[in-house]
Design an enzyme around this catalytic site. Structure first.
Site, PDB file in Angstrom:
ATOM      1  N   ARG A  83      36.370 -20.681  39.739  1.00  3.55           N
ATOM      2  CA  ARG A  83      37.303 -20.088  40.704  1.00  3.55           C
ATOM      3  C   ARG A  83      38.728 -20.420  40.271  1.00  3.55           C
ATOM      4  NH1 ARG A  83      35.927 -22.751  45.749  1.00  3.55           N
ATOM      5  NH2 ARG A  83      34.241 -21.218  45.932  1.00  3.55           N
ATOM      6  N   ARG A 153      42.795 -26.616  48.643  1.00  2.00           N
ATOM      7  CA  ARG A 153      42.266 -25.451  47.937  1.00  2.00           C
ATOM      8  C   ARG A 153      43.359 -24.405  47.691  1.00  2.00           C
ATOM      9  NH1 ARG A 153      36.611 -25.159  48.645  1.00  2.00           N
ATOM     10  NH2 ARG A 153      35.775 -27.272  48.770  1.00  2.00           N
ATOM     11  N   LYS A 215      37.287 -30.910  51.919  1.00  2.00           N
ATOM     12  CA  LYS A 215      38.147 -29.803  51.490  1.00  2.00           C
ATOM     13  C   LYS A 215      39.247 -29.558  52.520  1.00  2.00           C
ATOM     14  CE  LYS A 215      34.851 -26.422  53.341  1.00  2.00           C
ATOM     15  NZ  LYS A 215      33.932 -25.328  53.002  1.00  2.00           N
ATOM     16  N   LYS A 217      42.351 -26.615  53.587  1.00  2.00           N
ATOM     17  CA  LYS A 217      42.791 -25.237  53.376  1.00  2.00           C
ATOM     18  C   LYS A 217      44.098 -24.965  54.099  1.00  2.00           C
ATOM     19  CE  LYS A 217      38.067 -23.488  52.791  1.00  2.00           C
ATOM     20  NZ  LYS A 217      37.043 -22.540  53.304  1.00  2.00           N
ATOM     21  N   CYS A 436      30.029 -13.082  52.355  1.00  2.00           N
ATOM     22  CA  CYS A 436      30.157 -14.060  51.282  1.00  2.00           C
ATOM     23  C   CYS A 436      29.234 -13.649  50.131  1.00  2.00           C
ATOM     24  CB  CYS A 436      29.809 -15.455  51.781  1.00  2.00           C
ATOM     25  SG  CYS A 436      28.063 -15.664  52.202  1.00  2.00           S
ATOM     26  N   CYS A 442      24.643 -18.441  44.833  1.00  2.00           N
ATOM     27  CA  CYS A 442      25.100 -19.589  45.617  1.00  2.00           C
ATOM     28  C   CYS A 442      23.947 -20.543  45.922  1.00  2.00           C
ATOM     29  CB  CYS A 442      25.738 -19.123  46.918  1.00  2.00           C
ATOM     30  SG  CYS A 442      26.311 -20.504  47.941  1.00  2.00           S
ATOM     31  N   CYS A 481      24.894 -18.639  54.960  1.00  2.00           N
ATOM     32  CA  CYS A 481      24.592 -19.977  55.458  1.00  2.00           C
ATOM     33  C   CYS A 481      25.673 -20.337  56.465  1.00  2.00           C
ATOM     34  CB  CYS A 481      24.522 -20.987  54.299  1.00  2.00           C
ATOM     35  SG  CYS A 481      26.135 -21.533  53.707  1.00  2.00           S
ATOM     36  N   CYS A 485      31.919 -19.357  54.589  1.00  2.00           N
ATOM     37  CA  CYS A 485      32.709 -18.657  53.572  1.00  2.00           C
ATOM     38  C   CYS A 485      32.979 -17.201  53.935  1.00  2.00           C
ATOM     39  CB  CYS A 485      32.012 -18.731  52.216  1.00  2.00           C
ATOM     40  SG  CYS A 485      31.831 -20.415  51.578  1.00  2.00           S
TER      41      CYS A 485
END
Length: 576
Positions: A83, A153, A215, A217, A436, A442, A481, A485
């Site tokens: 990414r 991110r 993470k 954002k 996603c 994934c 899931c 995302c």
């Protein structure tokens, strides 16, 4: 600060294993180089499996053939997803041509995937080509550092405001924040660019020597557009414009969508308003929020390590006072703002201040690929890149903007776009649907998402037609899931994968993305999902008030109750 709050600032207990891993990683180096030279496996082993995420990669395998390979006594078909770090989604045509060539020549799938974090991903990079991918990015002025794991991110911002000057100013700020929060370790440069090691001692003055608890954002929104889905982010800045000048930002903290099925200690949460601050304090405020989360975030339980949980644990006022203390400001009252949309404006839009045009192309699922059926979307974008004089912008809705096109060049760009099927009639429903990646790549996927989206949208369009709502749309999202995302937890109608073929159905978000939906039906299959959607849309068509949106309708009529305080009522099954 009261005594109770003080005792809650640091979560005590045994640290998660990820904290051990970061501490022992030698500032993200680990033994990644050893694994690169290990020809006995196509993957990365031990701690390196997680450490490569700090370098912008996830190890994946083709789950469609996993069982087949196991039967053949072969290891999974490992490959990497990479990414790129691309603040605000801006990329030049020259850079695009380089990534297009790499995707074609050096990846298993040959595609470029535009993400809802305004960047692109390569899927299917074999280990032998991993270093080449980083070196290719470096050669065109890009990298993938800090696009995954416990760091800040890729930073996203509104992609197509009508003012080119305003966009340029916001873009520069986005890039500045991104670079300010980058890891300072030279591990990335040493491993992927062969930078010679120096004797200097690594330090991480902002992120900390064990980086962030989870993470992180950041988004910047330019009203009236909420295309960045600001309530999905830890830290959010709403640009305030007066007399065509950017004067400062409203600060919102603590948004986040990921949950864990059945774990009532997890929940989706919208961000909380803190207040307004002037433009010149942007880095100070951003640093304050991030370092508070660094210092106070939960390092014992990764399921409760995001900023939203820190904010709920210590209290909004305690957190807000600490931001003021660390940044040296005093928040003013929130400046009034309004969001009217979060979808992209497909087609041509003219800038008001430079007489240039932006062409937004709808890219379903963000997947650019030349397929066997003759659909050559990837080649079409490459041909545009070969003649375009402006830049490209990836949007937070997985679309692509051909930006800053002069008047004399419009027809040429448009003709190429038509030639390759990049301009075509798209329904509002399709424009406002998203998924996603999920299967087959994934590793977290529980159910299909990207490969199912088009099918479900077609079914919803038929239901809308049946009930006389062809010109309407419902913000619809599928995620494979509960990690969020696909941002289904900000949809009016969302599906969250639970197992192959099974989903939880959520309803009650709103069109502008400021309300969390509630679970309406649990663990249901396709036929039951469509039956429920059919009945809900029928009720909406018959009983709506004037032009009432779907999400507002199901709340007003009590089909579900609004999620007001997610800590207490996100999991309550208050539905009819």
């Amino acid at each position: 600060m009261n005594k109770i709050s003080s005792e809650l600032l640091i979560v005590k207990g045994e640290l998660s294993d990820e904290e051990r891993l970061k501490k022992q990683s030698n500032y993200l180096r680990g033994t990644i180089i050893d694994d690169l030279n290990n020809d006995l496996t196509g993957g990365f082993t031990g701690d390196n499996f997680s450490l490569i995420r700090f370098h912008g990669m996830y190890q994946q395998d083709d789950r469609d053939i996993r069982l087949e390979r196991a039967d053949q006594k072969l290891e999974p078909r490992y490959s990497m997803m990479l990414r790129c770090r691309l603040p605000a989604g801006l990329i030049t045509p020259k850079q695009w041509l380089a990534i297009n060539k790499f995707a074609t020549d050096k990846t298993i799938y040959g595609s470029i995937r535009l993400t809802n974090r305004q960047t692109f991903q390569f899927h299917g990079i074999l280990k032998k080509n991993v270093k080449l991918s980083h070196q290719m990015l470096h050669s065109i002025g890009l990298d993938s550092l800090a696009t995954a794991n416990d760091v800040n991110r890729n930073i996203i911002c509104t992609s197509n405001p009508i003012s080119a000057q305003l966009y340029e100013e916001i873009y520069k700020l986005t890039k500045k924040i991104s670079e300010y929060f980058l890891p300072q370790t030279r591990a990335y440069a040493e491993i992927w660019w062969d930078e010679k090691k120096t004797k200097c001692i690594d330090k991480e003055p902002i992120l900390g020597n064990t980086y962030l608890p989870r993470k992180f954002k950041i988004s910047i929104a330019i009203p009236p557009y909420n295309d960045v889905d600001l309530h999905a982010n830890d830290l959010n800045f709403i640009a305030i414009i007066e007399n065509n000048n950017l004067i400062g930002f409203n600060l919102l903290v603590g948004g986040g969508l990921s949950i864990e099925h059945g774990n009532k200690m997890t929940y989706a949460r919208t961000a909380s308003e803190f207040g307004f601050f002037p433009l010149n304090k942007l880095l100070d405020v951003a640093s304050a929020v991030l370092t508070i989360q660094r210092d106070w975030g939960n390092r014992t339980n990764r399921k409760n390590a995001k900023t939203k949980y820190t904010l709920e644990r210590v209290g909004i006022e305690v957190f807000k006072l600490e931001v003021e203390k660390r940044s040296g400001i005093k928040f003013k009252a929130i400046y009034p703002y309004e969001f009217t949309t979060r979808s992209d404006r497909i087609g041509w839009i003219k800038n008001i201040d430079n007489n240039k045009w932006n062409l937004t192309l709808f890219i379903e699922n963000g997947r650019l690929l030349d397929d066997l059926n003759g659909c050559l979307l990837k080649s079409g974008i490459a041909e545009i890149a070969s003649v375009h004089e402006g830049e490209f912008r990836i949007t937070a809705n997985q679309n692509l903007i051909i930006a800053n096109v002069p008047e004399y060049h419009k027809i040429k760009i448009e003709n190429i776009a038509y030639k390759y099927g990049l301009i075509k009639t798209i329904t509002s429903q399709r424009e406002n649907s998203m998924a996603c990646v999920s299967f087959p790549t994934c590793p977290l996927a529980m159910a299909e998402a990207e490969r199912l989206l088009s099918f479900f949208v077609t079914k919803i369009e038929k239901i809308m037609h049946k009930h006389g709502l062809d010109k309407e749309y419902i913000v619809f999202r599928i995620t494979g899931c509960p990690n969020g995302c696909g941002r289904a937890m900000l949809a009016e109608l969302g599906l969250v994968g639970k197992a192959l073929g099974y989903y939880n159905l959520y309803i009650g978000g709103n069109r502008i993305g400021t309300r969390i939906p509630r679970m309406y039906r649990e663990n249901i299959q396709e036929n039951e999902i469509l039956s429920n959607i059919d009945q809900l849309i029928a009720d909406w068509a018959q009983k709506r008030n004037s032009a009432e949106d779907f999400g507002d309708f199901v709340i007003r009529t009590g089909i579900v109750k609004a999620v007001v305080n997610p800590v207490y009522d996100f999991w309550n099954e208050e539905v009819i």
